[in-house]
Write an enzyme that holds these catalytic residues in place. Structure first.
Site, short mmCIF file in Angstrom:
data_model
loop_
_atom_site.label_atom_id
_atom_site.label_comp_id
_atom_site.label_asym_id
_atom_site.label_seq_id
_atom_site.Cartn_x
_atom_site.Cartn_y
_atom_site.Cartn_z
CE LYS A 22 -4.06 -1.92 2.34
NZ LYS A 22 -5.01 -1.75 1.22
NE ARG B 37 -10.69 -9.73 -3.11
CZ ARG B 37 -11.02 -8.77 -3.98
NH1 ARG B 37 -11.16 -9.06 -5.26
NH2 ARG B 37 -11.22 -7.54 -3.57
N1 BES Z 1 -8.36 -3.94 3.64
C1 BES Z 1 -8.47 -3.44 2.34
C2 BES Z 1 -9.77 -2.69 2.08
C3 BES Z 1 -10.01 -1.44 2.88
C4 BES Z 1 -9.79 -0.21 2.33
C5 BES Z 1 -10.52 -1.49 4.15
C6 BES Z 1 -10.05 0.93 3.04
C7 BES Z 1 -10.78 -0.35 4.88
C8 BES Z 1 -10.55 0.86 4.31
C9 BES Z 1 -8.38 -4.57 1.33
O1 BES Z 1 -7.64 -5.67 1.72
C10 BES Z 1 -7.74 -4.01 0.12
O2 BES Z 1 -6.59 -3.71 0.17
N2 BES Z 1 -8.52 -3.85 -0.93
C11 BES Z 1 -8.06 -3.34 -2.16
C12 BES Z 1 -8.37 -4.38 -3.20
C13 BES Z 1 -7.61 -4.25 -4.45
C14 BES Z 1 -6.14 -4.34 -4.25
C15 BES Z 1 -8.04 -5.35 -5.37
C16 BES Z 1 -8.81 -2.06 -2.48
O3 BES Z 1 -9.99 -1.97 -2.15
O4 BES Z 1 -8.21 -1.15 -3.01
MN MN Z 2 -5.59 -5.47 1.24
#
Ligand code: BES
Ligand code: MN
Ligand code: ZN
Length: 494
Positions: free
Chosen positions: A272, A347
């Site tokens: 991230k 997931r």
């Molecule tokens: N934990 C995150 C989603 C999330 C985002 C939770 C903001 C709380 C606040 C999840 O694991 C993630 O990183 N999702 C990505 C998915 C993508 C990489 C396919 C997203 O939503 O950007």
């Molecule tokens: Mn994630």
């Protein structure tokens, strides 16, 4: 706000909170409290608008029937619901705390009669609101901030039925507060083992708790957990809790609650960037909500239906052992997954929980809860959680539970085209389609590959609703415990 809320049958309260509806004067019950006309005078003041949460203070003569009466606006009679009551009571609670009241009585009869809101539902909402309002997490304050002593509040309530309703609401709030404290706990403390230890505390409430980790994870082919958790020194685990009702028939099928419990989500090798990592201690909030629901279920609700909770617990970290984009994982149900993005990790661990539920728990229904996608925050903000459920009966029950809890859910589609978007050129499916279309739906579509077709299943994406940015009704900035009360209500109303 308050350290402990108790209920007393009798006694002289320091303050009385009187509900007033917009456009209506004081009702018959309220007038009985107004020997000296101070309530009527307060009701005429400009701040006494009747809007939800509006406040006007009255100080009756000689402390009769209380030193202070708070006229609390409840809005229009026709739109008074348990949810508006939660918001309004939170406003009154903040006032009570501000004036350091240690005892209170609620006089809502006039308003409830005019609004036709069931007394029990209303007093449960009062209990929930005050319980949620009382949450603080001071565990991480040190020698500078110090610990702030919190006052105690006694609610004076003579009616046994209303006391029962208040206690129900307080039990639901306590479950949500369990979830909130865990959400607040930082990732260097709330490790995977810590979560397992917290879950084990529920054995005191009669839950059976089992932790599957290490070789047992391999034996059970829980590939998502193994791979997502590989790079962390904090080992992944599947935490299983079971609540069995006192007189359950042997054949009663359980509701299975599955929670994403990512103790930290760095994104893994698909790291991230740009501040996206901050706050990812809350990526365990699906599991926290499930644990909070089990707390309320085992301690307060005691439903007739058995409930199994599965917390898919891991830390998505980075090391030379990390799983990578391009890896192919073979899941317990035979489905192969090409990893395209290690940040779509939730997931993968949920897939294990869903496979396990279908294969081992004979579920009446499965509900999973997860902070799964940033996309659901874009789509629905913090107002609704995303809901996917193509089983009409289960969806109806989840909607009813959502209405009772005031935790809003909005249905999103799960068409075959979305499932097709997840097809892989290499394996069966990919964990994320890089075209970035319909992200929250991709998550649900991915998960659908791990649920047997004949089992009713509901997916809730709580990434937008698990925390708030500032004071909001009974919440303060931070975690809401979203899902804990909804899931406990689901078990209650099953
Ligand atoms: N934990 C995150 C989603 C999330 C985002 C939770 C903001 C709380 C606040 C999840 O694991 C993630 O990183 N999702 C990505 C998915 C993508 C990489 C396919 C997203 O939503 O950007
Ligand atoms: Mn994630
Ligand atoms: Zn995540």
């Amino acid at each position: 706000m308050f350290d402990a809320i108790t209920i007393k049958k009798t006694g002289q309260p320091q303050a009385i909170v009187v509900g007033v509806l917009k456009g209506k004067g004081l009702g018959t019950e309220s007038k009985k409290l107004d020997a000296d006309g101070s309530l009527a005078a307060a009701a005429k003041r400009p701040e006494c608008t009747g809007d939800v949460g509006s406040i006007a203070h009255a100080f009756p003569d000689k402390n009769k029937p209380a030193g202070r009466v708070i006229l609390l606006g409840l809005g229009d009679a026709k739109s008074l619901t348990a949810d508006t009551l939660r918001t309004a009571i939170a406003s009154a609670g903040r006032q009570l705390s501000g004036v350091k009241a240690t005892s209170v009585r609620f006089e809502l009869d006039d308003a409830l009669k005019a609004a036709k809101l069931d007394d029990g539902d209303a007093y449960a909402a009062v209990g929930e609101s005050l319980g949620l309002l009382s949450w603080r997490c001071e565990d991480f304050r040190g020698s500078v901030a110090g610990k702030n002593p919190k006052p105690k509040l006694a609610i004076i309530e003579g009616s046994a039925a209303l006391t029962k309703a208040l206690k129900l609401g307080m039990g639901l709030a306590e479950g949500a507060n369990v979830a909130r404290t865990l959400s607040q706990t930082p990732p260097n403390i709330a490790t995977t083992d810590f979560m397992a230890a917290e879950a084990k505390k529920l054995s005191k409430l009669g839950c059976t708790v089992r932790v599957i980790k290490g070789d047992a994870l391999k034996r059970e082919k829980l590939e998502g957990l193994i791979n997502v958790g590989k790079a962390s020194e904090n080992e992944p685990c599947l935490i299983r809790l079971e609540y069995k009702p006192a007189r359950a028939s042997k054949t009663a099928k359980p509701i299975v609650l599955v929670g994403k419990t990512m103790t930290y989500d760095s994104g893994g090798l698909s790291i991230k960037v740009g501040g996206g990592m901050v706050g990812m201690k809350r990526d365990k909030d699906g599991g926290c909500a499930v644990l909070g629901a089990m707390h309320a279920i085992a301690k307060t609700i005691k439903p007739k239906v058995p409930v199994v909770a599965l917390l898919c617990t891991a830390e998505n970290s980075i090391s030379d052992e990390a799983y990578r984009p391009d890896d192919v994982l073979t899941f317990r149900n035979g489905v192969t997954v090409e990893v395209t993005n290690t940040d779509a990790e939730g997931r993968l661990v949920l897939a294990d929980g869903l496979c396990w539920a279908c294969a081992k728990e004979k579920p009446a229904a499965i509900v999973d809860v997860a902070t799964l996608t940033g996309g659901v925050v874009v789509a629905l903000g913090s107002t609704y959680a995303g809901l996917w459920c193509d089983d009409d009966k289960l969806r109806g029950k989840v909607q009813d539970a959502s209405d009772a809890a005031g935790e809003r859910v909005w249905r999103l589609p799960l068409h075959q085209e979305y499932k097709d978007m997840m097809k892989s050129p290499v394996a069966d499916i990919i964990n994320s389609n890089p075209n970035r279309k319909a992200h929250p739906i991709q998550g649900a579509a991915f998960l659908s590959y791990f649920v047997d077709e004949n089992i009713p299943w509901c997916h809730l994406d709580i990434a937008g609703t698990h925390a708030v940015d500032g004071d909001d009704g009974p919440y303060i900035k931070g975690p809401t415990g979203f899902g804990a009360r909804l899931l406990a209500r689901l078990a209650e109303q099953w």
